[in-house]
Design a protein around this motif. Structure first.
Motif, short mmCIF file in Angstrom:
data_model
loop_
_atom_site.label_atom_id
_atom_site.label_comp_id
_atom_site.label_asym_id
_atom_site.label_seq_id
_atom_site.Cartn_x
_atom_site.Cartn_y
_atom_site.Cartn_z
N TYR A 29 0.96 -0.91 -0.01
CA TYR A 29 0.09 0.03 -0.63
C TYR A 29 0.95 1.49 -0.03
O TYR A 29 1.79 1.26 0.98
CB TYR A 29 -1.15 -0.05 1.49
CG TYR A 29 -1.11 0.98 1.43
CD1 TYR A 29 -2.64 1.67 0.73
CD2 TYR A 29 -1.07 2.37 2.23
CE1 TYR A 29 -3.34 2.27 0.45
CE2 TYR A 29 -1.96 3.55 2.61
CZ TYR A 29 -2.48 3.97 1.15
OH TYR A 29 -3.51 5.23 1.55
N ASP A 30 0.47 1.97 -1.28
CA ASP A 30 1.59 3.52 -0.74
C ASP A 30 -0.02 4.42 -0.99
O ASP A 30 -0.48 4.36 -2.04
CB ASP A 30 2.07 3.94 -2.27
CG ASP A 30 3.22 2.50 -2.08
OD1 ASP A 30 4.06 3.08 -1.08
OD2 ASP A 30 3.96 2.13 -3.09
N GLY A 31 -0.01 5.25 0.39
CA GLY A 31 -0.90 6.28 -0.37
C GLY A 31 -0.99 7.06 1.89
O GLY A 31 0.11 6.59 2.36
N PRO A 32 -2.10 7.59 1.46
CA PRO A 32 -2.72 8.17 2.35
C PRO A 32 -3.00 7.12 4.01
O PRO A 32 -3.10 6.42 3.93
CB PRO A 32 -3.68 8.88 2.40
CG PRO A 32 -4.26 8.91 1.33
CD PRO A 32 -3.31 8.64 1.01
N ALA A 33 -1.84 7.34 5.12
CA ALA A 33 -2.15 7.05 6.43
C ALA A 33 -3.42 6.66 7.17
O ALA A 33 -3.98 5.47 7.38
CB ALA A 33 -1.75 7.07 7.56
N SER A 61 -1.85 1.60 -5.12
CA SER A 61 -1.94 2.73 -4.77
C SER A 61 -3.11 4.05 -4.88
O SER A 61 -3.55 4.16 -5.90
CB SER A 61 -0.51 3.82 -5.87
OG SER A 61 0.18 5.05 -5.70
N ILE A 62 -3.31 4.69 -3.89
CA ILE A 62 -3.56 6.15 -3.71
C ILE A 62 -3.68 7.49 -3.45
O ILE A 62 -2.49 8.17 -2.84
CB ILE A 62 -4.95 5.52 -2.03
CG1 ILE A 62 -5.57 4.49 -2.34
CG2 ILE A 62 -6.16 6.70 -2.69
CD1 ILE A 62 -6.52 4.27 -1.26
N LEU A 63 -4.11 7.94 -4.88
CA LEU A 63 -3.77 9.27 -4.78
C LEU A 63 -4.75 10.40 -4.85
O LEU A 63 -5.41 10.16 -6.18
CB LEU A 63 -2.33 9.84 -6.02
CG LEU A 63 -2.44 11.57 -6.15
CD1 LEU A 63 -1.30 12.00 -5.39
CD2 LEU A 63 -0.91 11.76 -8.09
N ASN A 64 -5.06 11.03 -4.17
CA ASN A 64 -6.48 12.16 -3.95
C ASN A 64 -7.09 10.99 -4.44
O ASN A 64 -7.73 10.09 -3.09
CB ASN A 64 -6.42 12.76 -5.33
CG ASN A 64 -5.57 13.68 -5.39
OD1 ASN A 64 -5.22 14.71 -4.25
ND2 ASN A 64 -5.40 14.07 -6.58
N LYS A 65 -8.60 11.16 -5.24
CA LYS A 65 -9.63 10.23 -5.10
C LYS A 65 -9.24 9.59 -6.30
O LYS A 65 -10.13 8.71 -6.26
CB LYS A 65 -10.99 11.04 -5.29
CG LYS A 65 -10.89 11.71 -3.68
CD LYS A 65 -12.43 12.55 -4.36
CE LYS A 65 -12.72 13.12 -2.91
NZ LYS A 65 -14.10 13.89 -3.36
N PHE A 71 8.59 8.64 -12.70
CA PHE A 71 7.00 7.77 -12.80
C PHE A 71 6.86 7.31 -10.71
O PHE A 71 7.93 5.72 -11.33
CB PHE A 71 6.26 7.20 -12.87
CG PHE A 71 5.03 6.75 -13.32
CD1 PHE A 71 4.12 7.59 -13.35
CD2 PHE A 71 4.44 5.68 -12.34
CE1 PHE A 71 2.36 7.27 -13.15
CE2 PHE A 71 3.34 4.28 -11.92
CZ PHE A 71 2.43 5.91 -12.92
N ASP A 72 6.36 7.17 -10.14
CA ASP A 72 6.63 6.93 -8.73
C ASP A 72 5.24 6.94 -8.29
O ASP A 72 4.84 8.04 -7.83
CB ASP A 72 7.71 6.79 -8.26
CG ASP A 72 7.86 5.85 -6.77
OD1 ASP A 72 7.67 4.34 -6.92
OD2 ASP A 72 8.61 6.58 -5.53
N LYS A 73 4.71 6.13 -7.46
CA LYS A 73 3.35 5.89 -6.36
C LYS A 73 2.33 6.28 -7.58
O LYS A 73 1.57 7.13 -6.51
CB LYS A 73 3.41 6.23 -5.51
CG LYS A 73 4.61 5.67 -4.91
CD LYS A 73 5.25 6.05 -3.20
CE LYS A 73 6.66 5.90 -2.50
NZ LYS A 73 6.77 6.21 -1.39
N GLY A 74 2.39 6.25 -8.40
CA GLY A 74 0.92 7.30 -8.97
C GLY A 74 0.70 8.56 -9.49
O GLY A 74 0.70 9.28 -10.53
#
Length: 551
Positions: free
Chosen positions: A40-44, A105-109, A254-257
């Motif tokens: 998982y990569d993204g907000p806690a 991987s979550i970036l914004n929504k 490019f990394d984690k979206g």
């Protein structure tokens, strides 16, 4: 000797038959699988996605009596495999028939998902996608159904490998362009809802948006841009994204979206950037940046290395225009040079060039069509021959034969760029002094790209279609609210449209067919400047958009 009655003999034979039937039933035991925790990569606050997705996939893959999850195996410290061989070894070590792992991987929504399954016998399955976070559950369900069909061969689920290959082959034979909600075929056969895109009415034209399948958009960079190249500059086997702003070269990975910034290179403020290309200039196995510009009324070019992740000049202040062209017969990038002309801005000929002992040296002269230069020329393979395509000063697309015979000119304009250079135009008969000339200006068009995307051995020429009303009236108006990438093919008479993207919001600045996200597949990558309106030039920003080509 004991004699058996007829009834006893029949009973014995029936019992033996039941035993023989039970043997294969026992041999066909239910196979086991193990799902590892998702990376998982993204907000806690969304960290719970990892165990939730692991449990969800594990339950969805169960097929009673055929496939069942392995019991009593602690996966907390199990390392995720990085290759097929590692996955097979891990499955054998854990005593299971299949092992599955994934990442989110979550970036914004927006979520970027990936799932892989590997069997000890060598059979495998993988899938990746990008979707709103609200659609993750639906994507996981469809992926599980595909695993059921492709790996388990469960009737009514997914598609067998043979059926999928046959369907893909048939689709390619009928293809008139990349398939996806982001592309429109020139034939007009564009189903409105083949890719999960909801429309109000099939007759309405759908232009696409942020959440269109197969489309990725970078974060917003707070400056306007002028060029982009994607190549392996540091020699680590992965591509970097080099974006040229005013007097600066920004490197990203490019990394984690998203685009992760690496290093920035500062050019002198008098330097007017015209074009950046990339190729291995010095033969050390890494791609170098070829930066061509105009400074103090003369051509100035640099060759810059990014080997090891650090910028360094290989050649500085070369007094000719430099670039990289894919020339026949190999169509591999070749270093090309051109002098500044006296009457015209560019000299009549281009020259092959090469790097030796820290210098750029000129070699053979290249036959150059009228209006052709290293910035507006593209060679398009056509069987055993090729076409030479040129964008002239009026942004019209011209086509020449290898013998430089002019064959066609489009009525439409293409590849208009905001990169402009001012120079002294010295008319014939007025001598050679620059002070006797008149102020002129020249726009350097967006680079053209030849690509084989639709049919085997058939190349298309990718160009950006200028969509503007103000540009028709005002010749120096080169900031557009939208554009389209068109794929043009030679039909024997002229260049004809094969397919195109849907409208791209903003001013298209550059585009390439590259593997920007290092997933082993090439995408159409488009560099775009935002359009804040005619009076908001200083508020322009940069985004990068990619389109999957093999959906």
């Amino acid at each position: 000797m004991v004699r058996l009655s007829a009834f006893s003999r029949y009973a014995m034979l029936a019992f033996l038959g039941l035993l023989l039937m039970a043997v294969p039933a026992q041999a066909q035991r239910a196979k086991t699988y193990l799902v590892l925790p998702f990376k998982y990569d993204g907000p806690a606050k969304f960290k719970y996605y990892s165990p939730a997705l692991q449990a969800d996939l594990s339950s969805k893959l169960e097929w009673s009596g055929h496939f069942q999850p392995a019991d009593q195996i602690d996966t907390t410290n199990v390392k995720r495999p990085s290759s097929e061989a590692e996955a097979i070894q891990l499955a054998k070590a854990l005593g299971v028939d299949y092992i599955a792992w994934g990442s989110t991987s979550i970036l914004n929504k927006t979520a970027t998902m990936q799932v892989s399954v590997q069997g000890v016998a060598g059979d495998k399955w993988s899938n990746k996608g990008q979707m709103p976070t609200a659609k993750i559950t639906d994507w996981m369900r469809k992926s599980a159904d595909s695993i059921m069909g492709d790996l388990y061969h469960r009737p009514g689920y997914g598609q067998s490998a043979g059926e999928k290959a046959e369907a893909q082959k048939e689709q390619q034979q009928k293809s008139s362009g990349p398939k996806g909600a982001n592309f429109l075929s020139a034939t007009g056969s564009n189903p409105s809802n083949n890719y999960g895109v909801k429309t109000l009415n099939p007759q309405f034209r759908y232009e696409g948006g942020v959440e269109t399948p197969g489309r990725w958009r970078s974060q917003t960079l707070r400056y306007p841009s002028y060029n982009m190249v994607v190549c392996d500059g540091d020699g680590d086997g992965k591509n970097e994204v080099f974006i040229m702003a005013e007097h600066k070269i920004h490197a990203f990975r490019f990394d984690k979206g998203k685009l992760e910034p690496l290093e920035t290179f500062q050019l002198v403020r008098r330097f007017k950037l015209l074009r950046v290309s990339c190729m291995d200039v010095n033969g050390d196995g890494t791609q170098d940046l070829i930066v061509a510009g105009y400074q103090d009324d003369r051509p100035v070019s640099h060759v810059i290395s990014f080997k090891g992740g650090k910028y360094e000049y290989l050649v500085k202040n070369f007094t000719k225009f430099l670039g990289a062209l894919k020339t026949p017969p190999t169509y591999r990038p070749m270093l090309v040079a051109q002098k500044k002309g006296r009457r015209e801005f560019f000299d009549t000929y281009m020259f092959e060039a090469y790097y030796k002992d820290g210098e750029i040296r000129l070699a053979n002269k290249i036959a150059t069509p009228a209006f052709g230069n290293i910035f507006n020329t593209c060679y398009v393979p056509e069987g055993d021959s090729y076409k030479i395509c040129v964008i002239n000063d009026f942004r019209k697309l011209l086509v020449y034969t290898p013998s430089l015979e002019r064959q066609s000119e489009t009525e439409e304009s293409y590849n208009t760029s905001p990169i402009m250079v001012e120079y002294e135009d010295v008319p014939y008969g007025l001598g050679g002094s620059p002070t006797e000339g008149m102020d002129s200006y020249l726009y350097i068009p967006i680079r053209m790209t030849a690509a084989n995307l639709t049919q085997k051995d058939k190349f298309e020429l990718l160009v950006n279609k200028d969509i503007t009303l103000a540009g028709v009236v005002f010749d120096r108006f080169h900031q557009f609210a939208q554009g389209e990438i068109h794929a043009m093919v030679w039909d024997g008479v002229g260049m004809n449209l094969a397919w195109k993207t849907r409208r791209i919001k903003g001013t298209v600045i550059d585009y390439q067919i590259v593997d920007l996200n290092n997933d082993g597949k090439k995408q159409l990558a488009v560099l775009v400047n935002t359009y804040p309106g005619n009076l908001g030039v200083k508020a322009r920003k940069t985004i990068v958009v990619t389109y999957e080509l093999d959906m």
